[in-house]
Design a protein around this motif. Structure first.
Motif, PDB file in Angstrom:
ATOM      1  N   UNK A 119       0.825  -1.334   0.101  1.00  0.00           N
ATOM      2  CA  UNK A 119      -0.034   0.138   0.013  1.00  0.00           C
ATOM      3  C   UNK A 119       0.995   1.256  -0.057  1.00  0.00           C
ATOM      4  N   UNK A 120       2.173   1.028   0.215  1.00  0.00           N
ATOM      5  CA  UNK A 120       3.054   2.353   0.028  1.00  0.00           C
ATOM      6  C   UNK A 120       3.315   2.623  -1.353  1.00  0.00           C
ATOM      7  N   UNK A 121       3.234   3.850  -1.596  1.00  0.00           N
ATOM      8  CA  UNK A 121       3.354   4.239  -3.038  1.00  0.00           C
ATOM      9  C   UNK A 121       4.687   4.361  -3.560  1.00  0.00           C
ATOM     10  N   UNK A 122       4.829   3.922  -4.734  1.00  0.00           N
ATOM     11  CA  UNK A 122       6.103   3.230  -5.194  1.00  0.00           C
ATOM     12  C   UNK A 122       6.834   4.728  -5.654  1.00  0.00           C
ATOM     13  N   UNK A 237       0.748   9.011   3.062  1.00  0.00           N
ATOM     14  CA  UNK A 237      -0.196   9.843   2.735  1.00  0.00           C
ATOM     15  C   UNK A 237      -1.427   8.791   3.452  1.00  0.00           C
ATOM     16  N   UNK A 238      -2.768   9.564   3.695  1.00  0.00           N
ATOM     17  CA  UNK A 238      -3.614   8.684   4.409  1.00  0.00           C
ATOM     18  C   UNK A 238      -4.123   7.702   3.695  1.00  0.00           C
ATOM     19  N   UNK A 239      -3.870   7.503   2.751  1.00  0.00           N
ATOM     20  CA  UNK A 239      -4.441   6.297   1.932  1.00  0.00           C
ATOM     21  C   UNK A 239      -3.544   5.062   2.055  1.00  0.00           C
ATOM     22  N   UNK A 240      -2.105   5.410   2.340  1.00  0.00           N
ATOM     23  CA  UNK A 240      -1.002   4.470   2.687  1.00  0.00           C
ATOM     24  C   UNK A 240      -1.463   3.965   4.005  1.00  0.00           C
ATOM     25  N   UNK A 241      -1.668   4.844   4.898  1.00  0.00           N
ATOM     26  CA  UNK A 241      -1.949   4.465   6.296  1.00  0.00           C
ATOM     27  C   UNK A 241      -3.103   3.627   6.481  1.00  0.00           C
ATOM     28  N   UNK A 242      -4.341   3.866   5.504  1.00  0.00           N
ATOM     29  CA  UNK A 242      -5.402   3.110   5.504  1.00  0.00           C
ATOM     30  C   UNK A 242      -5.008   1.669   4.997  1.00  0.00           C
ATOM     31  N   UNK A 243      -4.118   1.468   4.069  1.00  0.00           N
ATOM     32  CA  UNK A 243      -3.846   0.157   3.548  1.00  0.00           C
ATOM     33  C   UNK A 243      -2.943  -0.608   4.415  1.00  0.00           C
ATOM     34  N   UNK A 244      -2.036  -0.018   5.260  1.00  0.00           N
ATOM     35  CA  UNK A 244      -1.149  -0.641   5.990  1.00  0.00           C
ATOM     36  C   UNK A 244      -2.004  -1.185   7.550  1.00  0.00           C
ATOM     37  N   UNK A 245      -3.117  -0.351   7.813  1.00  0.00           N
ATOM     38  CA  UNK A 245      -4.093  -0.934   8.725  1.00  0.00           C
ATOM     39  C   UNK A 245      -4.302  -2.482   8.915  1.00  0.00           C
TER      40      UNK A 245
ATOM     41  N   UNK B  85       1.130  -0.739  -8.615  1.00  0.00           N
ATOM     42  CA  UNK B  85       2.068   0.438  -8.798  1.00  0.00           C
ATOM     43  C   UNK B  85       1.142   1.756  -8.978  1.00  0.00           C
ATOM     44  N   UNK B  86       0.030   1.543  -9.687  1.00  0.00           N
ATOM     45  CA  UNK B  86      -0.769   2.868  -9.903  1.00  0.00           C
ATOM     46  C   UNK B  86      -1.667   2.954  -8.378  1.00  0.00           C
ATOM     47  N   UNK B  87      -1.619   4.265  -7.930  1.00  0.00           N
ATOM     48  CA  UNK B  87      -2.343   4.275  -6.839  1.00  0.00           C
ATOM     49  C   UNK B  87      -4.007   4.193  -6.932  1.00  0.00           C
ATOM     50  N   UNK B  88      -4.635   4.119  -8.304  1.00  0.00           N
ATOM     51  CA  UNK B  88      -5.957   3.928  -8.432  1.00  0.00           C
ATOM     52  C   UNK B  88      -6.022   2.509  -7.932  1.00  0.00           C
ATOM     53  N   UNK B  89      -5.095   1.642  -7.977  1.00  0.00           N
ATOM     54  CA  UNK B  89      -5.502   0.091  -7.588  1.00  0.00           C
ATOM     55  C   UNK B  89      -5.495  -0.064  -6.260  1.00  0.00           C
ATOM     56  N   UNK B  90      -4.630   0.896  -5.488  1.00  0.00           N
ATOM     57  CA  UNK B  90      -4.896   0.997  -3.678  1.00  0.00           C
ATOM     58  C   UNK B  90      -6.250   1.299  -3.578  1.00  0.00           C
ATOM     59  N   UNK B  91      -6.602   2.104  -3.815  1.00  0.00           N
ATOM     60  CA  UNK B  91      -8.190   2.679  -3.627  1.00  0.00           C
ATOM     61  C   UNK B  91      -9.331   1.467  -4.022  1.00  0.00           C
ATOM     62  N   UNK B  92      -8.939   0.711  -5.141  1.00  0.00           N
ATOM     63  CA  UNK B  92      -9.837  -0.350  -5.186  1.00  0.00           C
ATOM     64  C   UNK B  92      -9.550  -1.399  -4.050  1.00  0.00           C
TER      65      UNK B  92
END
Lengths: 249, 249
Positions: A119-122, A237-245, B85-92
């Motif tokens: 979930x960490x952005x590359x 980023x909050x979305x990275x934190x969300x993914x890591x949860x 790799x694309x952040x779109x897919x984290x959202x998904x």
């Protein structure tokens, strides 16, 4: 023609269709497994390709390639992950070119992009570094320096962990954290402490285990077999934190 | 189960055996091709899988995933390169988890490791950046900043080039160099000039074209179809220089 063929992250089923096709057309096939860790089954691989696959160790490939992969003909060298990532293989390409042999690379999955599964952005990763096993007085602190440089820019750090396949030693996440904490004790620049967040990852692309927490928490986790990697996140980023949860210990 | 499956760098033959197996077991299969560029043939892909493959554009996937990939059942979403790799897919992934759906990622080859084919060593790359098409007053200089930060540490910079697949626009190496030179004119910090060395790369993993020279030289080269990327090397090891010699213009 020398084909440098990526095996991908985990086992023989990570080979691409293109790779299998090229390998079936080769006169001789070799597998280099000392720069990483093959979690597949060489017999299944041989059956799938319908030919013998010869294992090569560091000495075979670095000192005597003329006796195997550079001996001429249509040759396939299978390498774990994506083949050109290890500098050893650049050397092989140069030697092959000197002999007038054509080289073709067939790519495959690699830890360098697969870490995005956490979930960490590359595009927020800085320079990658490797933690080496200390040997006697030799205990390089370069990973700590890379961590510091990346932190200053808010970037994440991918820390690869030492592989000594010939000795059957594969550094674990737990050892990696221990060594980073030792570097902190020696460098004292507040880059990695017991309450620093980190992500431990084992067997990406296989039966993946991902654990997120403080160094103190993650070091107590059991990750199972190799390969392992360690990530120290920078600014998230909050979305990275969300993914890591999902991976919190 | 939602499978996020990497197509790899170029065409349907870059799918791994694991990916093909998973796709054959899916009830519905989608292909997302707006974040990158598919150089394969969708009919051949459908024949290979023995099922229909539905193309999804940005709107389908970002605004209405509940109508397609998140509608339930065994679903495969094929993504160019390595899927996360694309952040779109984290959202998904987050949306799927919210619905209680399991997600499994099947990795594939990606530009992030494949750039090692140039001979530049991957652990010497700093942060990656993307050059976006200027639009009206919008002309972000962030790639120039990333270049500067990486240069200060002697690191190489991978510059991804904008893809607007819905408009059929894929930024070329030549345009990328032009935009970097424009940033130099506006920022004036000696990071990228006509005599700066750069590496232009097209169709990695396909009929790859690699050209190495000064900005002034490389901008005149013809690279053919997409996707293209641009690399600005930092401090080079002699073996990296040796590897790049084969691509000199």
């Amino acid at each position: 023609m020398l084909y440098l063929i990526g095996m991908g992250l985990h086992d023989e089923r990570d080979l691409s269709l293109k790779a299998v096709e090229a390998l079936r057309g080769c006169e001789r096939v070799y597998l280099e497994s000392y720069t990483s860790c093959f979690n597949g089954d060489i017999n299944r691989l041989q059956e799938m390709l319908g030919k013998e696959v010869v294992l090569l160790d560091r000495k075979d490939l670095e000192e005597n390639p003329e006796e195997n992969v550079l001996a001429g003909g249509e040759v396939g060298l299978i390498v774990m992950g994506d083949p050109m990532v290890a500098t050893t293989h650049s050397d092989l390409v140069l030697r092959a070119r000197e002999k007038g042999a054509e080289v073709k690379v067939i790519h495959s999955s690699s830890v360098y992009s697969a870490i995005a599964e956490t979930g960490l952005q590359i595009y927020k990763f800085g320079r990658t570094t490797t933690i080496a096993y200390p040997e006697g007085d030799y205990f390089p602190k370069s990973p700590y320096e890379a961590l510091k440089e990346n932190h200053m820019r808010g970037l994440h750090t991918l820390l690869l962990l030492d592989v000594k396949a010939d000795e059957g030693r594969y550094m674990t996440v737990n050892e990696g954290i221990k060594y980073l904490l030792m570097m902190e004790e020696s460098c004292l620049q507040n880059q990695f402490k017991k309450d620093s967040k980190c992500v431990g990852v084992a067997r990406l692309g296989g039966d993946t285990a991902i654990r997120y927490g403080t160094a103190e928490e993650v070091i107590k986790e059991e990750f199972g077999g190799p390969p392992h990697i360690l990530i120290v996140p920078g600014k998230m980023h909050y979305m990275e934190e969300e993914m890591l949860k999902a991976y919190e210990v």
